[in-house]
Each structure stands twice: as C-alpha cells, then as structure tokens.
Design a protein around this motif. Structure first.
Motif, PDB file in Angstrom:
ATOM      1  N   LYS A 162       1.122   3.696  -3.022  1.00 46.84           N
ATOM      2  CA  LYS A 162       0.882   5.141  -2.843  1.00 46.84           C
ATOM      3  C   LYS A 162       1.769   6.141  -3.089  1.00 46.84           C
ATOM      4  CE  LYS A 162      -2.702   7.451  -0.674  1.00 46.84           C
ATOM      5  NZ  LYS A 162      -4.015   7.559  -1.251  1.00 46.84           N
ATOM      6  N   ARG A 163       3.115   5.692  -2.955  1.00 50.16           N
ATOM      7  CA  ARG A 163       4.398   6.663  -3.332  1.00 50.16           C
ATOM      8  C   ARG A 163       4.336   6.681  -4.831  1.00 50.16           C
ATOM      9  NH1 ARG A 163       7.787   9.701  -1.558  1.00 50.16           N
ATOM     10  NH2 ARG A 163      10.229   9.833  -2.391  1.00 50.16           N
ATOM     11  N   PRO A 190      -6.137   2.338  -7.453  1.00 52.94           N
ATOM     12  CA  PRO A 190      -5.210   1.485  -6.930  1.00 52.94           C
ATOM     13  C   PRO A 190      -5.021   0.294  -7.794  1.00 52.94           C
ATOM     14  CG  PRO A 190      -6.716   2.075  -5.168  1.00 52.94           C
ATOM     15  CD  PRO A 190      -7.105   2.474  -6.274  1.00 52.94           C
ATOM     16  N   HIS A 215       1.957   6.132  -7.039  1.00 54.28           N
ATOM     17  CA  HIS A 215       0.962   6.930  -7.750  1.00 54.28           C
ATOM     18  C   HIS A 215       0.857   8.506  -7.280  1.00 54.28           C
ATOM     19  CE1 HIS A 215      -1.501   3.340  -8.890  1.00 54.28           C
ATOM     20  NE2 HIS A 215      -0.741   3.527  -9.452  1.00 54.28           N
ATOM     21  N   SER A 216       2.056   8.779  -6.579  1.00 54.76           N
ATOM     22  CA  SER A 216       1.999  10.407  -6.056  1.00 54.76           C
ATOM     23  C   SER A 216       3.220  11.047  -7.088  1.00 54.76           C
ATOM     24  CB  SER A 216       2.223  10.533  -4.719  1.00 54.76           C
ATOM     25  OG  SER A 216       3.482  10.249  -4.516  1.00 54.76           O
ATOM     26  N   TYR A 242       0.766  -1.226  -0.093  1.00 60.07           N
ATOM     27  CA  TYR A 242      -0.071  -0.014   0.007  1.00 60.07           C
ATOM     28  C   TYR A 242       1.183   1.137   0.201  1.00 60.07           C
ATOM     29  CZ  TYR A 242      -3.313   3.681   1.476  1.00 60.07           C
ATOM     30  OH  TYR A 242      -3.903   4.643   1.718  1.00 60.07           O
TER      31      TYR A 242
END
Length: 509
Positions: free
Chosen positions: A21-22, A39, A24-25, A17
C-alpha cells in the motif's frame, strides 16, 4: 494447522499489505499524477498477463485517458515506482542535456550465467560503457561503411536472385525473406563469414538469429525480468541468448578471430576491433581489463549480430507491407529506383544515399513502427553536488535508481506532432514540409549519447534490401495478408503477431 502458524501467516499478510500500500502511494504522496495500480501487478497487468508487449504497455501509459496533457506520469512496474515522461523538452533534458544523471539503462541480465548478454554494449554500465562505445564506434563511421558497401551489394544481388528464382506471383513470408537477407549481411560485414541464409533453408546463422526473438514462455519470463524487475535477474538466471545460441556465437567468433590472427588479414570490421581490444589487454597484464576475457569480446559481436539482424529486417518487412497497401507510393519508389540505377548493374553508395523518396519511405516506416518502441534510463543522483529535479514541472528530486520511460511509439503516433498519425505518408519528410515537423518527436533510434550506434548501417541495410527487392518486382496484398498489424505480445521488439504474407510479382522490363 496450529494457531501459531495461522498467526504468522496473518501477520505476514498484513505486513505485505501495508508495505505494498505504501509502495503504491509513492507518486501520490509526492503530488505526481498516476494511473492507479492494482495489488501485486501494479500498472503492468496487460504486459504481465501476456496481452501486450512491454513497449506497448509503455505506450498505453503514455496515452492514458485523462492524462494526455501531463508532462510526467507516475506508474508502478509491479511494486517498483517508475516515471513516464511525455514532455519533449523534459525528454531532451533527461536524454541529452542532463545525460550525466541518466547514462545507464535500468535493464539488466544475469552477470553470472549470461556473459554475452551482460557484457555487451547495450547492457554494459558506465563508465565502462563510454570507453567501450568509443572503441567500437569506428566500425560505424561513414568511411568504414562505404568500404563495406561492395560486400553489401553482393548480398543485395543474392536477395534479388532469390526472389527471381521463385515462381511469378508467389505468396511469400516476407519477414523470413528479409531476415535471411540481413543474416547474410551481418555475417559478411561483421565477421567475414558466409551465412548462406538466402541459399540454404537450414542456415545455422539464420536459425540462431531467429531463436533470439521467437516468442516462447521461457523467453517471456526472461524479458519480463530484464525489463521490469532487473534486481531479480541473478535469482531468476535470466539470459538474453539461449544456451544453444550462445554456444553458436562463441564458436563462430572464436573461429573467425583465430583465423584472422593466423592470416594477419585486415578487413576493418568488427573482428579487427575485437582483436585490437584483445591485444591491448594482453599488453597490460597488470591492468584490470575485461577484454582479457574472451566472452567479453564475443558479447560485442553477439549484440551486433542480434541488433543488425532484427531491426533492419523488421523495417524492410513493415515498409513492404505498407508499400503493398499503397500502390501509388510503391510505384513512385520503383520509378526512383529505375532512375537511380540507370544503365548500371550496381547502384553506387553515393547514389543510394541521394534517393530522396527512398529515404522518405524508410523514415515514415520507422515513424509508424519504431522497432524498439521505447527508451528507458536509470536516474543516478550524486552523493554530493547538484541533484536532478523534474523542474519546471515538479520540484521533487527524482530518487536515485528510479527508472524513466519514453514511449517512442506513443510520441511518433501522437496527433499533436503528426497529423493523421496512423496514415502511412512519406511526404511528411519532404524537404518542403521540414518547417512543419518537430523532429524532437522522432526517435526511432533512441535519443542522446546512448542512441543506436549502428543507425547508419541499419538504414543502409534497409534501403539496399528494398532497392534490390523492388528493382524487378512488385509486392501486393493477397488473401492471406493481415489487414492490420497486431504486435506480438511476447516479443522484445516491435513485430507482427501474425505472419505477413505478400504476393511478389515480376515487373516487366
């Protein structure tokens, strides 16, 4: 389940996760406008769920509401950051001016199990690509194509005869007819073989050409990995050509090369180029030359056969679809065909190149339906020296290995460059309207040094097919004709999801 196992699963889930998350940023952290990924699937949900083909997914990125004026858009192909370029000047910079940073495609197939896919001119990487293109280019000069032209006319007459044998007002699967024509053309001009696709419904050449682009679940997986996750190509054992198609191409090309070597015959075609590469490799046994491997040579024939078959047949099909829809345009084209032939049985190479309305019809077809649909490149930053940035739009250095995408469909249907973009209007390309056109927004054969090597030949194939088909026949819509073209979601190139039926009617002399 033990506590330790549950703890391990929970830990891995948290790590995944945080990692995702990283990932996708990535663009947000660099101040680049992005679409907003979901996700696991990133921004490619519609492609990965089989709703749209890959080029259409890239087009949807290009047309994202709220980002229509952005020069660049950050996207995520599953977990992988990629960049969509919308600004025409930046596209020219990437594809032409700064080509040394972008001379490879990101696409990749399995080098171990797909020799014909991995080694062909389309996929091969620099610096090998540059040398290979230089050696194959002579096949596609206007002089060589002119030498091939009489062979092409013979196939054009076969197309005309095929249509003439069918009952008047027959309803025809038009893509199949056009694809049989281009199958025969490629077999003749590239390999000196007779595929007989227009005469023989069970032609092996036609069957294997069809198999390459026929949508299936397995082909969808292969092309998903090739397009989106090339790092997994070897693990997934993806291939451009099926085992049966690969063996057929090998058998055919080996036979032609052996016969040509035995007879000493020269035809100035692709086979002669491949034999020259083979002799060059044999003359320097100490050099590391890939042409020593027969599959390397056959790979070039495979991509020639594949690209020549599909692109021209699709262009013809979609042109005929639009001509059937627009009777006035079709009548005007037929008038030009009649005037160009005159009393001659054959139309000369020079004359077909001088048919302005035919050229406008083909150009407009390729504007509305660029067959590949998009272009992509991989950024290669040097270890030393000047590094590539997205200036003047952003000061960031594009990370090494980042894929960039350009939507040919999106740009060629953008009302900013093409008024009433969904309308089929050949007059856009009239000489009188040249000052109104931004030809930087026209890229059906790609852009820059790595554009389509067979562009001249592809255009000539399409023009010749249209001339011979429409010389004595008219195409009309019928009850079975689809009213709008929907793109096949599991096809690697732009193709209709539904069969295109047209009624073919003889024209009175």
């Amino acid at each position: 389940m033990s506590t330790e196992v549950l703890f391990l699963i929970a830990t891995l889930a948290i790590v995944f996760y945080v990692w995702q998350k990283r990932r996708h940023s990535f663009w947000k952290r660099r101040g680049v406008k992005e679409i907003g990924p979901v996700p696991i699937l990133g921004d490619t949900v519609r492609f990965l769920t089989g709703k749209v083909p890959f080029f259409e997914q890239i087009r949807e990125f290009h047309e994202t509401p709220g980002l229509e004026n952005e020069p660049i858009i950050g996207v995520y192909l599953a977990y992988r950051p990629a960049l969509v370029i919308r600004d025409l000047e930046l596209i020219k910079t990437v594809m032409i001016k700064k080509f040394n940073y972008f001379n490879n495609r990101k696409l990749q197939t399995d080098p171990h199990h797909d020799a014909l896919g991995y080694n062909n001119l389309f996929f091969v990487r620099s610096p090998e690509w540059k040398e290979l293109r230089h050696k194959i280019s002579p096949v596609f000069t206007s002089g060589k194509i002119k030498q091939m032209y009489p062979l092409m006319v013979k196939i054009g007459k076969n197309l005309e005869a095929n249509v003439g044998r069918q009952p008047n007002d027959s309803v025809v699967k038009i893509k199949s007819l056009c694809a049989r024509f281009t199958t025969d053309l490629i077999a003749t001009i590239a390999f000196g073989l007779e595929a007989n696709a227009l005469q023989d419904p069970k032609s092996e050449f036609f069957h294997h050409n069809q198999a390459i682009f026929t949508p299936s679940f397995r082909r969808a997986i292969d092309f998903s990995v090739i397009f989106m996750l090339p790092a997994l190509a070897s693990l997934a054992r993806v291939t451009v050509f099926s085992k049966a198609t690969s063996e057929f191409i090998r058998k055919s090309v080996k036979y032609v090369m052996a016969e040509r070597e035995k007879s000493g015959l020269r035809r100035n075609d692709l086979v002669d180029i491949l034999l020259a590469l083979k002799r060059e490799a044999a003359a320097s046994p100490d050099k590391n030359n890939k042409a020593k491997n027969l599959d390397y040579l056959i790979a070039q024939a495979a991509v020639f056969q594949t690209a020549g078959y599909e692109t021209s047949s699709s262009t013809m099909t979609l042109a005929l679809y639009e001509l059937a829809k627009n009777e006035e345009i079709q009548n005007r084209l037929r008038q030009e065909i009649e005037e160009s032939f005159g009393e001659d049985e054959d139309i000369s190479y020079e004359r077909i190149q001088e048919m302005p309305y035919l050229t406008k019809v083909v150009n407009e077809t390729l504007r509305l339906y660029p067959i590949v649909g998009y272009a992509e490149r991989e950024c290669a930053q040097p270890a030393q020296g000047e590094r590539f940035t997205l200036a003047p739009h952003h000061d960031m250095e594009l990370p090494d290995g980042t894929p960039v995408y350009i939507s040919a469909v999106g740009i060629q249907r953008d009302p900013k460059y093409w008024p009433e973009p969904e309308k089929f209007d050949p007059e856009r390309f009239d000489a009188a309207n040249r000052d109104k056109l931004n030809m930087d927004a026209y890229m059906p054969f790609g852009v820059g040094p790595r554009n389509c090597i067979g562009m001249r030949l592809g255009l000539l194939q399409s023009k010749l097919g249209l001339v011979h088909l429409l010389r004595n026949h008219r195409v009309n819509w019928c009850d079975e004709t689809v009213k709008t073209i929907e793109f096949a979601p599991m096809c690697a190139v732009l193709a209709s999801k539904n069969e295109i039926y047209l009624r073919v009617e003889r024209v009175s002399a």
